[in-house]
Design an enzyme around this catalytic site. Structure first.
Site, short mmCIF file in Angstrom:
data_model
loop_
_atom_site.label_atom_id
_atom_site.label_comp_id
_atom_site.label_asym_id
_atom_site.label_seq_id
_atom_site.Cartn_x
_atom_site.Cartn_y
_atom_site.Cartn_z
CG ASP A 17 -1.67 1.22 1.46
OD1 ASP A 17 -2.36 1.66 0.51
OD2 ASP A 17 -1.59 1.80 2.56
CG ASP A 19 -1.59 7.71 0.18
OD1 ASP A 19 -0.68 8.54 0.02
OD2 ASP A 19 -2.45 7.45 -0.69
CD GLU A 315 9.60 8.97 29.31
OE1 GLU A 315 10.29 8.82 30.34
OE2 GLU A 315 8.57 9.65 29.27
N1 RBF Z 1 7.63 1.88 28.42
C1 RBF Z 1 6.73 0.98 28.00
O1 RBF Z 1 5.57 1.07 28.35
N2 RBF Z 1 7.09 -0.05 27.18
C2 RBF Z 1 8.37 -0.24 26.77
O2 RBF Z 1 8.64 -1.18 26.02
C3 RBF Z 1 9.35 0.69 27.22
N3 RBF Z 1 10.64 0.57 26.84
C4 RBF Z 1 11.57 1.46 27.31
C5 RBF Z 1 12.90 1.29 26.96
C6 RBF Z 1 13.88 2.19 27.44
C7 RBF Z 1 15.30 1.99 27.04
C8 RBF Z 1 13.49 3.26 28.29
C9 RBF Z 1 14.51 4.21 28.82
C10 RBF Z 1 12.17 3.43 28.62
C11 RBF Z 1 11.18 2.54 28.15
N4 RBF Z 1 9.85 2.68 28.48
C12 RBF Z 1 8.93 1.76 28.05
C13 RBF Z 1 9.42 3.89 29.17
C14 RBF Z 1 9.24 3.69 30.64
O3 RBF Z 1 7.96 3.17 30.83
C15 RBF Z 1 9.35 5.02 31.32
O4 RBF Z 1 10.60 5.58 31.11
C16 RBF Z 1 9.07 4.82 32.74
O5 RBF Z 1 8.82 6.06 33.32
C17 RBF Z 1 10.18 4.06 33.43
O6 RBF Z 1 9.82 3.76 34.74
MG MG Z 2 11.66 11.09 33.00
#
Ligand code: RBF
Ligand code: MG
Ligand code: ADP
Length: 390
Positions: A17, A19, A315
């Site tokens: 696809d 778009d 993050e």
């Molecule tokens: N949050 C999620 O909900 N799922 C993820 O797979 C996930 N992977 C992350 C991987 C890394 C390297 C980092 C730094 C953060 C990740 N987070 C993920 C975000 C995480 O939920 C968030 O930073 C929280 O506040 C950590 O406690």
């Molecule tokens: Mg933070």
């Protein structure tokens, strides 16, 4: 000639696809609507995108008028949108005669916009990979054929890569008819279908697909009898580096630091386009922090499914022990590689465990010359200690 690779004819073919799958069409629609709605003192927040996806142009126009409480009729909206592109009309009269204003908006039939539509991350990689392995590709779009041709004319090498290109006006019944596959159409044609939703949090709408992936970066061709990608290195995928930076701001205050995973959030103001362009997921790279130095970094981009955030954020976890917080300081990131899509977890423990695995992977990968070279990127050099020049 009969000696040419005999296996080739057993390779499955793929139908793609356009778009929202290969091209970032949603991005450009948002850009136009943002400008247009501003005139009415309204803000495009992206929510209406969910309501117009897959709609016909006039249905979509009606939705926009209603959602934003615009003081005009659908027809008036259409005639207001049209002149916004008048300069381009003159250039493109031949093509544009087929369209009304809303089609202009939603199907992007003007040169000005088409050339601004970017390939989605992973699209060129996918096309080059299949072409390099002799996998036949067809392009099937619901959009009129002239639009398809113009849009792909801005993407070097695409036109030549497809054995077949078919537009919505070239079949008697468009998607979801199997004559042009979408997910429903593909299943109707008894094919294996991988859906790549272009809008977030939409996977529940694609339950009939054989697999729903978050972006083209997550496609595993070998699952479908196709040649595997060969560019993954030690569990990481090199990407075209991209850059983002700004002052460190307060994040969600979930106590990530307490969990041992502090994430230095930066203000995403002014970066909505950049954030929209990059698929959610776990990435890594280098972080330049003013007055301190350059550090390894692993981060997530997205909605953190475990916490189900309403906003797409980044993050970044700097892989270094700092003596104190650095809120307000300038942080600059060079993002060089991809690890995995964001995931949900059944416990916080599992989430933390996984993030530590990501960290190990990033720390190791960043030693590879392919990634380590970016440590010296000019962009990261901001007011380092002993440097008075900034
Ligand atoms: N949050 C999620 O909900 N799922 C993820 O797979 C996930 N992977 C992350 C991987 C890394 C390297 C980092 C730094 C953060 C990740 N987070 C993920 C975000 C995480 O939920 C968030 O930073 C929280 O506040 C950590 O406690
Ligand atoms: Mg933070
Ligand atoms: P917030 O919710 O405000 O983002 P966090 O618990 O995620 O709070 O902690 C992030 C803050 O911790 C950063 O803004 C920064 O000032 C500080 N910090 C200390 N060490 C690190 C690190 N290694 N990586 C990222 N941030 C760190």
């Amino acid at each position: 000639m009969s000696m040419t690779n005999p296996l080739k004819k057993f390779l499955p073919c793929v139908i793609l696809d356009l778009d929202g799958t290969l091209l970032n069409t949603d991005g450009i629609v948002s850009d136009v609507l943002r400008v247009y709605l501003n005139k009415y003192g309204k803000q495009w927040d992206g929510k209406a995108a969910y309501r117009i996806v897959g709609k016909t142009p006039s249905e979509a126009a009606a939705v926009i008028v209603e959602d934003f409480g615009l003081p005009l009729s659908t027809d008036e909206f259409v005639s207001e949108i049209t002149p916004m592109f008048s300069a381009q009309f003159d250039l493109q009269k031949g093509i544009l005669e087929h369209f009304d204003g809303v089609e202009l908006l939603l199907y992007l039939p003007c040169e000005y916009m088409w050339c601004k539509v970017k390939a989605l991350p992973g699209a060129n990689r996918l096309i080059n990979h299949f072409r390099g392995h002799g996998v036949q590709m067809a392009l099937a779009s619901n959009s009129p054929r002239t639009n398809v041709d113009t849009k792909i004319s801005y993407q070097p090498g695409w036109k030549e890569s497809f054995s077949v290109i078919i537009g919505g006006d070239e079949v008697t019944a468009g998607k979801p008819s199997p004559e042009i596959p979408g997910v429903t159409a593909g299943k109707g044609a008894d094919m294996k279908v991988v859906a790549v939703p272009s809008l977030p949090k939409q996977s529940h709408l694609y339950t009939s697909a054989d697999e729903v992936i978050n972006s083209l970066l997550d496609l595993r061709p070998e699952m479908w009898g196709l040649p595997p990608f060969e560019d993954w290195i030690e569990g990481t995928l090199p990407i075209e580096p991209w850059y983002i930076g700004g002052p460190v701001v307060k994040g969600f205050g979930r106590g990530s630091k307490v969990l041992g995973i502090p994430t230095a959030n930066i203000s995403t103001e002014g970066y909505s386009t950049l954030l929209q362009e990059h698929p959610s997921g776990v990435y890594f790279g280098w972080a330049g922090l003013s007055m301190k130095g350059v550090y390894k970094m692993v981060m997530s981009i997205g909605w953190n499914p475990y916490f189900d955030n309403a906003e797409k954020t980044i993050e970044p976890w700097l892989l270094h022990e700092f003596d104190e917080d650095f809120y307000g300081e300038e942080l600059r990131l060079a993002i060089v590689g991809y690890i995995r899509p964001e995931a949900n977890f059944s416990s916080l423990e599992d989430l933390i465990k996984r993030i530590h695995e990501d960290r190990k992977m990033a720390e190791k990968a960043l030693e590879l010359p392919l990634y380590s070279n970016y440590r010296n990127d000019e962009y990261l050099k901001i007011s380092l200690p002993g440097d008075e020049s900034h």
